[in-house]
Design a protein around this motif. Structure first.
Motif, mmCIF file in Angstrom:
data_model
loop_
_atom_site.group_PDB
_atom_site.id
_atom_site.type_symbol
_atom_site.label_atom_id
_atom_site.label_comp_id
_atom_site.label_asym_id
_atom_site.label_seq_id
_atom_site.Cartn_x
_atom_site.Cartn_y
_atom_site.Cartn_z
ATOM 1 N N MET A 44 -24.621 -6.863 2.341
ATOM 2 C CA MET A 44 -23.110 -7.003 1.340
ATOM 3 C C MET A 44 -22.845 -8.444 1.315
ATOM 4 S SD MET A 44 -21.455 -3.028 1.291
ATOM 5 C CE MET A 44 -21.140 -3.271 -0.809
ATOM 6 N N TYR A 45 -22.279 -9.341 0.743
ATOM 7 C CA TYR A 45 -21.306 -10.333 0.660
ATOM 8 C C TYR A 45 -21.166 -10.821 -1.017
ATOM 9 C CZ TYR A 45 -26.503 -10.385 -0.747
ATOM 10 O OH TYR A 45 -28.279 -9.804 -1.138
ATOM 11 N N PRO A 46 -19.888 -11.876 -0.210
ATOM 12 C CA PRO A 46 -19.789 -12.332 -1.913
ATOM 13 C C PRO A 46 -20.480 -13.091 -3.125
ATOM 14 C CG PRO A 46 -18.027 -12.792 0.433
ATOM 15 C CD PRO A 46 -19.916 -12.035 0.569
ATOM 16 N N ALA A 47 -20.089 -13.269 -3.645
ATOM 17 C CA ALA A 47 -21.131 -14.253 -4.444
ATOM 18 C C ALA A 47 -19.238 -15.718 -5.131
ATOM 19 C CB ALA A 47 -22.174 -13.720 -5.977
ATOM 20 N N GLY A 48 -20.168 -15.969 -5.952
ATOM 21 C CA GLY A 48 -18.949 -17.139 -6.324
ATOM 22 C C GLY A 48 -18.184 -16.247 -7.405
ATOM 23 N N ASP A 49 -18.501 -15.105 -8.160
ATOM 24 C CA ASP A 49 -17.590 -14.674 -8.916
ATOM 25 C C ASP A 49 -16.711 -13.157 -7.362
ATOM 26 O OD1 ASP A 49 -18.868 -11.940 -7.848
ATOM 27 O OD2 ASP A 49 -19.855 -11.426 -10.070
ATOM 28 N N LEU A 114 -21.185 -7.241 6.463
ATOM 29 C CA LEU A 114 -20.655 -8.187 5.515
ATOM 30 C C LEU A 114 -21.881 -9.065 6.160
ATOM 31 C CD1 LEU A 114 -17.043 -8.514 4.960
ATOM 32 C CD2 LEU A 114 -18.993 -7.024 3.316
ATOM 33 N N CYS A 115 -22.248 -9.789 5.198
ATOM 34 C CA CYS A 115 -23.484 -10.482 6.151
ATOM 35 C C CYS A 115 -23.114 -12.489 5.681
ATOM 36 C CB CYS A 115 -24.610 -10.951 4.584
ATOM 37 S SG CYS A 115 -25.873 -9.143 5.347
ATOM 38 N N SER A 116 -23.463 -13.260 6.335
ATOM 39 C CA SER A 116 -22.832 -14.739 5.942
ATOM 40 C C SER A 116 -24.373 -15.681 5.928
ATOM 41 C CB SER A 116 -22.757 -15.355 8.239
ATOM 42 O OG SER A 116 -21.798 -14.602 8.104
ATOM 43 N N PHE A 117 -24.001 -16.166 4.753
ATOM 44 C CA PHE A 117 -24.913 -17.234 4.566
ATOM 45 C C PHE A 117 -25.969 -17.892 5.419
ATOM 46 C CE2 PHE A 117 -23.071 -15.690 0.157
ATOM 47 C CZ PHE A 117 -23.830 -14.455 0.168
ATOM 48 N N PHE A 118 -26.905 -18.540 5.833
ATOM 49 C CA PHE A 118 -27.592 -19.374 6.371
ATOM 50 C C PHE A 118 -28.530 -20.511 5.329
ATOM 51 C CE2 PHE A 118 -25.663 -16.416 9.638
ATOM 52 C CZ PHE A 118 -25.829 -17.664 10.369
ATOM 53 N N ASN A 119 -28.943 -21.556 5.748
ATOM 54 C CA ASN A 119 -30.013 -22.458 4.907
ATOM 55 C C ASN A 119 -31.517 -22.106 5.389
ATOM 56 O OD1 ASN A 119 -29.872 -24.320 7.125
ATOM 57 N ND2 ASN A 119 -28.460 -25.627 6.169
ATOM 58 N N ARG A 120 -32.341 -23.286 4.562
ATOM 59 C CA ARG A 120 -33.520 -23.736 4.701
ATOM 60 C C ARG A 120 -33.540 -23.408 7.225
ATOM 61 N NH1 ARG A 120 -36.132 -24.660 1.284
ATOM 62 N NH2 ARG A 120 -38.093 -25.075 2.324
ATOM 63 N N ASP A 121 -33.444 -24.418 7.099
ATOM 64 C CA ASP A 121 -32.813 -24.509 8.252
ATOM 65 C C ASP A 121 -32.588 -23.885 9.366
ATOM 66 O OD1 ASP A 121 -34.455 -27.310 7.530
ATOM 67 O OD2 ASP A 121 -32.651 -28.145 7.300
ATOM 68 N N GLY A 122 -31.675 -22.497 8.838
ATOM 69 C CA GLY A 122 -31.056 -21.993 9.648
ATOM 70 C C GLY A 122 -30.323 -21.978 10.373
ATOM 71 N N GLN A 123 -28.991 -23.269 10.001
ATOM 72 C CA GLN A 123 -27.935 -22.953 9.813
ATOM 73 C C GLN A 123 -26.968 -22.724 9.057
ATOM 74 O OE1 GLN A 123 -27.383 -24.896 12.665
ATOM 75 N NE2 GLN A 123 -28.764 -24.998 12.824
#
Length: 501
Positions: A44-49, A114-123
């Motif tokens: 589960m993770y919050p979006a822009g809304d 709950l989750c954290s977001f990471f980019n394509r480079d794993g950061q």
């Protein structure tokens, strides 16, 4: 002698493992899955809304469980955040084991994280609200050597069919008891589930707002939390809103966290209390008086108050709440135990008196240090906020108070010790700055002060640009005046943002 000491684990998973959720590891999660016969996992993770989104995993093997816990999963970022382009939209979501809780609504045993977001480079994704808050907390500690903690007050209306017995008094619902308050039992059921899912609750009660309209009863309630690290505060508020809505749906209630739902009645805020800690000690007090640390933090909020609304008041109905005489702030000022100001310093048990002994004379007199309880409260935000952005903004503002030379002078100049809406105080407080009256005005304020938020790479320029663009899209600079005597227009506006945040 019999030992009566005990440990209370309201959180079901803490009770199962007999350890704090802060210590949960991947091995613990796998152990829980086995012991509780978990069949499904939810990321589960919050979006822009501002709402929680859900990704379901049906477990088919230990290997698959280990894979998703270790590698996370891929999601479409452009469908979650307006600042992410479809051409480069893939993001990773990684579960945070400390946030694990049992889903109280699923028929099959389900574990949520709950989750954290990471980019394509794993950061970590620089513009992710949750990561922005973590950066804000780190910069606060780096500058001050202290920890920023917070707690939230979650106000909401429960809407049900009107009953003709024990009718409540209009706008007099504060701390009302049954049978005049009909939603108290629903609130306590919500509190139980929130606590079982890890929420650190202080208390719950009915609030001022009570009214009747078109055969429906509108009852305002509040659940307030205990001070914790600011990122934990955000997680708890997010999960609490999700639980309240789900339980309401199951029990046939309508629920709204909207800042304003009708003219002339109390709106719902999401007040945030803050305190500054070091080595387990609250630094908001110096003896029985407000400390210099606290006054500096308040000064920072006074300096950035107008732009904080860009994080805490994110749709046009927010500014229909921020009007005089509704226990909502309009002026940039602070005061002691004063609900007409923007930042309130609530009672902090600083009298030194043993009230327990006075109320219970058979109890022996004791001396106790209550300094841990002192907070300051920001009263402008509401539940339209992205709570991670809001707490990050407040954290930056409090840090800012330690970086400006005139902080104590700012605190003195913005102190208000009387009702700012009383006519006899009009001249005295005429020079106080005003909070913005629209989303567009808030965007303008954020544009002017964005450099403070972008300092130390806390808020990314992309995030600030995105917030400003979203606020300006409402084009509501004159909306409050245009709808002044237009109840139908106000109703249509409220309907549009009824389930915000």
């Amino acid at each position: 002698m019999e030992n009566h000491s005990f440990v209370i684990y309201a959180n079901k998973l803490e009770a199962q493992l007999k350890k704090s959720s802060k210590e949960f590891t991947k091995a613990d999660i796998m152990q829980l899955v086995q012991e509780l016969d978990i069949k499904m996992v939810k990321f589960m993770y919050p979006a822009g809304d501002g709402r929680l989104k859900t990704l379901n995993f049906m477990l088919n093997s230990v290997e698959y469980l280990e894979t998703i816990l270790t590698s996370g999963e891929r999601v479409d970022g452009s469908s979650l955040f307006s600042f992410i382009q479809a051409s480069s939209s893939d993001l990773y979501v990684m579960p945070r084991f400390s946030t694990a809780f049992m889903d109280p609504f699923e028929e099959i045993p389900t574990l949520c994280m709950l989750c954290s977001f990471f980019n394509r480079d794993g950061q970590p994704l620089e513009s992710a609200p949750e990561y922005t808050l973590r950066k804000a907390m780190k910069s606060f500690t780096d500058v001050t050597g202290m920890e920023f903690q917070a707690m939230g007050e979650l106000e909401y209306y429960v809407i049900s069919p009107e009953e003709d017995v024990f009718e409540a008094t209009d706008q007099k619902g504060y701390h009302e008891s049954a049978p005049f308050a009909k939603a108290n039992d629903f609130r306590t059921r919500c509190m139980k589930l929130i606590a079982e899912c890890g929420g650190q609750i202080k208390y719950g009660h009915s609030e001022v707002g009570t009214f009747f309209e078109e055969g429906k009863c509108f009852e305002q309630n509040e659940i307030e939390f205990l001070p914790v690290a600011a990122n934990d505060c955000a997680d708890q508020l997010l999960i609490a809103k999700w639980i309240i809505r789900n339980l309401a749906y199951l029990e046939g209630y309508d629920i709204t966290f909207a800042p304003k739902i009708t003219v002339g009645k109390a709106g719902s805020g999401m007040h945030i209390h803050m305190r500054i800690m070091k080595d387990g000690k609250n630094l908001m007090l110096d003896g029985n008086k407000l400390s210099e640390n606290a006054r500096r933090a308040i000064a920072g909020m006074m300096k950035l108050a107008e732009s904080i609304t860009a994080f805490g008041n994110k749709n046009p109905t927010s500014y229909f709440r921020l009007v005089p005489h509704q226990e909502a702030p309009t002026n940039v000022c602070w005061g002691m135990s004063n609900r007409s100001v923007l930042v309130r310093v609530p009672l902090g048990w600083t009298s030194g008196e043993d009230m327990c002994h006075k109320a219970n004379p058979i109890e022996a007199e004791t001396a106790r240090d209550y300094s841990i309880k002192q907070t300051v409260e920001m009263r402008s935000p509401d539940a339209s906020a992205d709570v991670y952005q809001l707490l990050a903004g407040l954290c930056v503002a409090c840090r800012h108070g330690f970086e400006i030379e005139d902080a104590l002078e700012v605190a003195d100049a913005t102190f208000a010790d009387g009702d700012i809406h009383d006519a006899k105080n009009a001249e005295r407080y005429a020079k106080l700055a005003q909070l913005p009256d629209s989303c567009v005005a808030s965007a303008d304020c954020l544009e002017r002060q964005r450099a403070v938020y972008e300092k130390y790479n806390v808020f990314s320029p992309a995030m600030i640009d995105g917030i400003i663009a979203e606020l300006r899209k409402f084009d509501d600079r004159t909306l409050r005046e245009e709808l002044k005597n237009n109840e139908k227009g106000v109703f249509e506006l409220v309907k549009r943002f009824y389930h915000c945040g």
